[in-house]
Each structure stands twice: as structure tokens, then as C-alpha cells.
Design an enzyme around this catalytic site. Structure first.
Site, PDB file in Angstrom:
ATOM      1  N   GLY A  62       2.448   0.883   5.879  1.00  0.00           N
ATOM      2  CA  GLY A  62       2.791   1.226   4.634  1.00  0.00           C
ATOM      3  C   GLY A  62       2.802   2.923   4.212  1.00  0.00           C
ATOM      4  O   GLY A  62       3.828   3.408   3.514  1.00  0.00           O
ATOM      5  N   LYS A 100     -12.939   3.861  -0.374  1.00  0.00           N
ATOM      6  CA  LYS A 100     -13.292   2.775  -0.931  1.00  0.00           C
ATOM      7  C   LYS A 100     -14.529   2.702  -1.798  1.00  0.00           C
ATOM      8  O   LYS A 100     -15.665   3.325  -1.257  1.00  0.00           O
ATOM      9  CB  LYS A 100     -13.393   1.601   0.106  1.00  0.00           C
ATOM     10  CG  LYS A 100     -12.128   1.680   1.026  1.00  0.00           C
ATOM     11  CD  LYS A 100     -11.007   1.605   0.436  1.00  0.00           C
ATOM     12  CE  LYS A 100      -9.636   1.630   1.419  1.00  0.00           C
ATOM     13  NZ  LYS A 100      -8.355   1.568   0.798  1.00  0.00           N
ATOM     14  N   SER A 111       0.741  -1.112   0.009  1.00  0.00           N
ATOM     15  CA  SER A 111       0.169  -0.078   0.326  1.00  0.00           C
ATOM     16  C   SER A 111       0.855   1.306  -0.155  1.00  0.00           C
ATOM     17  O   SER A 111       0.496   2.085  -0.339  1.00  0.00           O
ATOM     18  CB  SER A 111      -0.867   0.015   1.115  1.00  0.00           C
ATOM     19  OG  SER A 111      -0.271   0.281   2.349  1.00  0.00           O
ATOM     20  N   ASP A 114      -9.065   4.425  18.271  1.00  0.00           N
ATOM     21  CA  ASP A 114      -9.746   4.491  17.027  1.00  0.00           C
ATOM     22  C   ASP A 114      -9.655   5.494  16.060  1.00  0.00           C
ATOM     23  O   ASP A 114      -9.607   6.886  16.586  1.00  0.00           O
ATOM     24  CB  ASP A 114     -11.440   4.448  17.387  1.00  0.00           C
ATOM     25  CG  ASP A 114     -12.613   4.359  16.222  1.00  0.00           C
ATOM     26  OD1 ASP A 114     -11.965   4.700  15.039  1.00  0.00           O
ATOM     27  OD2 ASP A 114     -13.313   4.026  16.660  1.00  0.00           O
ATOM     28  N   ASP A 144      -3.677   3.318  15.003  1.00  0.00           N
ATOM     29  CA  ASP A 144      -4.236   1.963  14.624  1.00  0.00           C
ATOM     30  C   ASP A 144      -4.164   0.964  15.941  1.00  0.00           C
ATOM     31  O   ASP A 144      -3.348   1.108  16.686  1.00  0.00           O
ATOM     32  CB  ASP A 144      -3.296   1.380  13.443  1.00  0.00           C
ATOM     33  CG  ASP A 144      -4.563   0.450  12.789  1.00  0.00           C
ATOM     34  OD1 ASP A 144      -4.964  -0.705  13.329  1.00  0.00           O
ATOM     35  OD2 ASP A 144      -4.614   0.564  11.429  1.00  0.00           O
ATOM     36  N   PRO A 152       0.027  -1.885   8.815  1.00  0.00           N
ATOM     37  CA  PRO A 152       1.327  -2.087   9.660  1.00  0.00           C
ATOM     38  C   PRO A 152       2.371  -1.254   9.093  1.00  0.00           C
ATOM     39  O   PRO A 152       3.463  -1.106   9.781  1.00  0.00           O
ATOM     40  CB  PRO A 152       2.080  -3.331   8.986  1.00  0.00           C
ATOM     41  CG  PRO A 152       1.474  -3.299   7.563  1.00  0.00           C
ATOM     42  CD  PRO A 152       0.055  -2.897   7.561  1.00  0.00           C
TER      43      PRO A 152
END
Length: 360
Positions: free
Chosen positions: A225, A307, A189, A261, A241, A223
């Protein structure tokens, strides 16, 4: 000619068609689209050639979302016999009385079948360029300010020829920005944010807007990116995160990881230049939260992904962006908003918003 050739990602032909009909209609240019599923291109045929030419000249290419490249077709679909593929191209261009082209791009659809044409495209380019220069179709030397000639191969035996203008097209072959994945990045990503920076931020402004010492927040960071791109540019990053971050990023000393959050986190100080967000969430909700960040003055620039739903993707994106823009207008914020379906995006689009007044 009354036709435009439009490149797009395979599977997004309907979005490409919806976009060109919407934008052309705003210029009172009407017509219809010819498309096939997963072909990675669309033909838009206008009812009036003059109005299409004016639209093609005046509409800013950079404002398209799903359209990667566009060119005005100069002939109908050509038959290209393997024994001599160059002669039909030359004859069609001479018949169209085309001269003064400064660059030749032999391209192909970005599909699995289309990619098999890459070798043929390379082999055709040099001899075709030589013949076209001899015939006066192309200038004797490459000229970046002159019109670009596109030969778009559908197969080894068929293709289109089109013309675009360097001040209002994509400068990239096939309209695609190809990047190399850095092995040390935690996820692929990372290429989405790298491409977004290249797409949206002028290179001469990188030192000021992407330089070291800036503070950034990465919402939905795990993680890491996108955090990787910020760290690579010597920024100090707050990674938000509940999931883990790559140890390699934490060891840099530039990352603070908060298990919070992303929709609830609020910065304690107004010293965040960038907020970036690639959370898998409803696009409406993400856009609303990004609006909160910009309206509250929590950041100066934002890059985030929306998205896409399975249906009415173009309509959904334009509706969400219109709502975001209205919120910013109502808040008396002067801003620049850009959005693109990037090459490294999949079922999403990437949005960039810059507050043109706020300064840190």
C-alpha cells in the site's frame, strides 16, 4: 467568549482534551474541558478570555496532533428551530458584533449521527451566507484571508457558532482530508501515506522531495500500500517484508523485494532519500529504529506510524517523540519533526522527520 470548540476523531476526545490543556497550560492559559465519549468534539473553557485570545492567536495550529480544527466560540449553544434555523444564528452574531467574515463553513461532528447532518449543512449554507452578507456579518464576496465563520451543527435543532483565522486553522471542511482510494492500490493503507505527503510536504517542494528518480525504502511493505505511493511518484523502492508484495508493483520494475526483518535491514549505500514504515509494532521500538536511520544518515526524510496504546495515548506519543527529538539533538542533527493523527489513521499517529542538513 472564553471557549474553544475543538474537532477530533470520534473516540479520541480524551486525547484532544489532554492536548489542549497541555498546550494552553504552556501559555499559562488554564481552564477545563467539556466532552462526551464518541462525540468527535471537545469544548475547552478558559478562566480568562484575554489569555485565551492570546493563546489562540499565537499557538501554531499545525503543531496539534489530535485536534483537527479549532475555533473561538462566539455564543453559547444555540437552539435552532426547524421552522427558522437562520434567525437564531443571525441574532447571536449581531449580538457578538461580528463583522468582516470571508468564508462560511456549516459543519458537523464526524460521527455516524453527525454525518446525517451533511444534507442539512449543504441546504443551510447558501441562504445563511446570503442573509449574513446582507447583515454585514460576512463580506460581499468570499475572501480567503478574512476570518472564517463556523456553524457547527450538533443536531437539526442545536449548534455552535465560532470564528477561526485562515493563517492558523485547518483549511479543510470539518478539518478532514478526504481522498479517493485508487482501485489499483494493493491496500487501503495507501491513503495514509498519500495524506501524509499532502499534510507534511508543501506542494511547491513536491518536484524536489517527492519527484522521480529518488530512492526509497518501505519497511514492513507487504502487500504494498505504501510502496504504491512511492512507485506512483516514479521512485525506486526497496520493499522490506517477509510477506508477499502485489504482483502489479513488482511488474513495474521499480521495486526490489527483500524478505528481511524490517528492524534488522540496513542499506548498503547512503543513497536512500525516503524511508517509510507502517509496521504493526510497539511504538517505542519503531521510533527508536527510525532514530537509527536518521542518526546514521541512512535517509534524508522519514514517515512512519506509531501504533497507539489503549490508555494514555497522548502522554505516550509525547513521551516517545520527546525521546526521539533528544536523540537527534544529541547527535547534532538539525531536523524538522511533524506529527498528526490523520483522517486515514485509526489507532495510530503519523510522524514525519526531515534532516535539514543531509543532502543526497
Amino acid at each position: 467568549m472564553k471557549q474553544l470548540l475543538l474537532y477530533c476523531r470520534a473516540g479520541f476526545e480524551k486525547e484532544c482534551a489532554a492536548e489542549i490543556q497541555d498546550k494552553a497550560g504552556q501559555y499559562d492559559v488554564f481552564g477545563f474541558c467539556k466532552l462526551s465519549a464518541n462525540s468527535a468534539f471537545v469544548i475547552f473553557e478558559a478562566y480568562d478570555a484575554d489569555s485565551l485570545a492570546h493563546f489562540y492567536r499565537d499557538y501554531p495550529f499545525e503543531q496539534f496532533i489530535f485536534i483537527r480544527q479549532w475555533c473561538l466560540l462566539q455564543a453559547e449553544l444555540l437552539e435552532l428551530p426547524p421552522a427558522d434555523r437562520i434567525a437564531p444564528v443571525l441574532q447571536a452574531l449581531l449580538a457578538a458584533e461580528l463583522t468582516g467574515c470571508g468564508e462560511l463553513r456549516v459543519e458537523y461532528p464526524e460521527t455516524n449521527d453527525g454525518k446525517t447532518l451533511s444534507t442539512l449543512a449543504r441546504k443551510l449554507t447558501v441562504p445563511l451566507r446570503q442573509i449574513l452578507r446582507q447583515a454585514g456579518v460576512m463580506l460581499a464576496k468570499e475572501q480567503k484571508r478574512a476570518p472564517v465563520l463556523h456553524v457547527f451543527l450538533l443536531s437539526g435543532q442545536q449548534g455552535y457558532i465560532g470564528l477561526s483565522y485562515p493563517e492558523n486553522n485547518s483549511p479543510l471542511e470539518n478539518g478532514i482530508m478526504r481522498l479517493k482510494f485508487p482501485n489499483e492500490a494493493p491496500s487501503r493503507s495507501t491513503l495514509k501515506l498519500e495524506e501524509a505527503f499532502l499534510q507534511f510536504i508543501p506542494k511547491h517542494e513536491w518536484d524536489k522531495r517527492l519527484g522521480g528518480g529518488l530512492n526509497a525504502v518501505d519497511l514492513g511493505a507487504s502487500p504494498g500500500g505504501w510502496t504504491y505511493q512511492l512507485v506512483k511518484r516514479s521512485m525506486m523502492v526497496t520493499a522490506i517484508d517477509n510477506g508477499p508484495m502485489a504482483e502489479s508493483l513488482m511488474e513495474t520494475g521499480q521495486v526490489k523485494h527483500l524478505t528481511v526483518d524490517g528492524f534488522k535491514f540496513e542499506p548498503q549505500k547512503k543513497n536512500v532519500y525516503w524511508v517509510v514504515c507502517d509496521m504493526i509494532e510497539q511504538p517505542q521500538r519503531v521510533a527508536e529504529r527510525m532514530g537509527d536511520w536518521l542518526i546514521n544518515g541512512w535517509c534524508q526524510e522519514a514517515i512512519f506510524n506509531l501504533k497507539l496504546p489503549m490508555k494514555k495515548r497522548y502522554e505516550t506519543v509525547t513521551e516517545i517523540l520527546a525521546q526521539l527529538e533528544q536523540r537527534l539533538v544529541d547527535a547534532d542533527i538539525r531536523f524538522r519533526l511533524q506529527v498528526k493523527h490523520l483522517y486515514h489513521d485509526r489507532e495510530e499517529v503519523t510522524v514525519h522527520v526531515q534532516n535539514l542538513v543531509l543532502k543526497f
